[in-house]
Design a protein around this motif. Structure first.
Motif, PDB file in Angstrom:
ATOM      1  N   TYR A 125      39.968 -13.685  49.310  1.00 30.05           N
ATOM      2  CA  TYR A 125      40.504 -13.394  48.104  1.00 30.05           C
ATOM      3  C   TYR A 125      39.801 -12.461  47.226  1.00 30.05           C
ATOM      4  O   TYR A 125      40.051 -12.037  46.237  1.00 30.05           O
ATOM      5  CB  TYR A 125      41.011 -14.831  47.149  1.00 30.05           C
TER       6      TYR A 125
ATOM      7  N   ARG B 273      37.226 -23.257  49.029  1.00 24.47           N
ATOM      8  CA  ARG B 273      36.080 -22.963  48.057  1.00 24.47           C
ATOM      9  C   ARG B 273      36.539 -23.015  46.836  1.00 24.47           C
ATOM     10  O   ARG B 273      35.894 -22.883  45.541  1.00 24.47           O
ATOM     11  CB  ARG B 273      35.260 -21.893  48.194  1.00 24.47           C
TER      12      ARG B 273
ATOM     13  N   ASP C 238      36.096 -21.121  56.675  1.00 26.41           N
ATOM     14  CA  ASP C 238      35.763 -21.035  55.199  1.00 26.41           C
ATOM     15  C   ASP C 238      36.001 -19.656  54.398  1.00 26.41           C
ATOM     16  O   ASP C 238      36.214 -19.902  53.236  1.00 26.41           O
ATOM     17  CB  ASP C 238      34.544 -21.638  54.758  1.00 26.41           C
ATOM     18  N   MET C 239      36.249 -18.687  55.042  1.00 29.36           N
ATOM     19  CA  MET C 239      36.238 -17.495  54.185  1.00 29.36           C
ATOM     20  C   MET C 239      37.683 -17.145  54.137  1.00 29.36           C
ATOM     21  O   MET C 239      38.117 -16.222  53.296  1.00 29.36           O
ATOM     22  CB  MET C 239      35.723 -16.179  55.142  1.00 29.36           C
TER      23      MET C 239
ATOM     24  N   PRO D 210      34.929 -14.042  50.730  1.00 29.82           N
ATOM     25  CA  PRO D 210      36.098 -14.646  50.861  1.00 29.82           C
ATOM     26  C   PRO D 210      37.283 -13.778  51.037  1.00 29.82           C
ATOM     27  O   PRO D 210      37.277 -12.785  50.504  1.00 29.82           O
ATOM     28  CB  PRO D 210      36.111 -15.656  49.720  1.00 29.82           C
TER      29      PRO D 210
ATOM     30  N   TYR E   3      40.540 -20.960  51.819  1.00 32.44           N
ATOM     31  CA  TYR E   3      40.454 -21.211  50.351  1.00 32.44           C
ATOM     32  C   TYR E   3      39.883 -22.839  49.908  1.00 32.44           C
ATOM     33  O   TYR E   3      40.020 -23.145  48.822  1.00 32.44           O
ATOM     34  CB  TYR E   3      41.823 -21.402  49.760  1.00 32.44           C
TER      35      TYR E   3
END
Length: 297
Positions: free
Chosen positions: A78, A246, A240-241, A76, A244
């Motif tokens: 972040y 997740r 999805d990476m 991800p 956010y």
């Protein structure tokens, strides 16, 4: 990301050396101030909700899009880009995350106002990309972010939030002080590249060329096109990476993290009276700066 459920939700604003903050961003203060930047680091600085995730992904693709394609589908954003001042219980603090980055350059983001930036930023002369966004769209985006992000103080209704925004009672303080503080610093620091969200929306190719010139990069036309396509708002929103989805403290039933990515959405939120009041206040607060923004493109 289950450790996020341990976080105290809806924290109160605190006054931190004259700037409104929450403890998630001040608890690791000594390590933040003593953080050792490296000459080849790239820092993304911005007031919250000015496009820092967009810029994070642009820089990540420019530097690592071709050399490390697996990274794009498995890590991800972040985790690829350290958030310097973050200090959430159950997670390594941002300073530690930055120190553990194995990439060269390290890409690190911060929302700190310029007076809080670690001294090593200037001592090492590392490059800082400052991304700014016009105050009206910024206020709207921040409002929806505060509604869906349970680690932000309770936003209240739109009118109350707007008054707080005008009064600088936001996490990371006053938008006005933030954008002008970094603008003034840029006048004496050649390592700051000051960018506008509105310019990027208007012509991303042009802004990419300017950014690459500042960074000393010369990507091929094909590489630049890949960056433009990858970082298009609709593609990022589905990715999805970078979207956010997740992170459990973000309530996507209230709002998406990436909402519209447009210039001028403020017109759907400001009443005539709010707009008049805001404009009067803006003139007073911005009268001593050469910095200028566009609220439409």
């Amino acid at each position: 990301m289950d450790s996020f459920t341990e976080l105290p939700l809806r924290p109160p604003l605190i006054d931190f050396h004259g700037v409104s903050m929450v403890r998630h961003f001040t608890d690791n203060w000594e390590n933040i101030q003593n953080f050792q930047a490296r000459p080849d680091d790239i820092f993304i600085a911005s007031f919250p909700k000015s496009g820092s995730t967009w810029m994070s992904y642009i820089l990540d693709l420019l530097y690592f899009g071709q050399t490390d394609p697996v990274r794009q589908t498995s890590i991800p954003i972040y985790e690829r880009v350290a958030f310097l001042e973050s200090s959430y219980r159950g997670f390594p603090p941002g300073t530690e995350q930055a120190d553990k980055l194995t990439t060269t350059p390290r890409i690190i983001k911060t929302h700190l106002p310029v007076q809080f930036a670690p001294k090593s930023f200037w001592e090492k002369n590392c490059k800082v990309v400052y991304l700014s966004r016009n105050s009206k769209d910024n206020a709207v985006s921040y409002f929806h972010f505060a509604r869906m992000n349970k680690t932000q103080p309770e936003p209240g209704d739109w009118n109350n939030f707007l008054q707080r925004f005008m009064n600088g009672k936001m996490v990371f303080g006053s938008w006005y002080d933030h954008v002008t503080g970094w603008w003034e610093k840029k006048q004496t620091q050649s390592n700051i590249h000051y960018m506008f969200y509105e310019d990027m929306i208007e012509d991303l190719g042009r802004e990419l060329d300017r950014l690459c010139s500042f960074l000393g990069l010369s990507p091929s036309e094909e590489e630049k096109e890949r960056v433009k396509v990858g970082t298009h708002f609709d593609n990022m929103k589905k990715n999805d990476m970078v979207n956010y989805t997740r992170i459990p403290v973000l309530d996507f039933k209230v709002s998406t993290f990436m909402r519209k990515g447009k210039v001028g959405d403020w017109k759907n939120h400001f009443t005539v009276a709010q707009n008049e009041q805001f404009d009067e206040d803006y003139k007073i607060k911005m009268k001593n700066t050469t910095l200028q923004f566009r609220t439409v493109v």
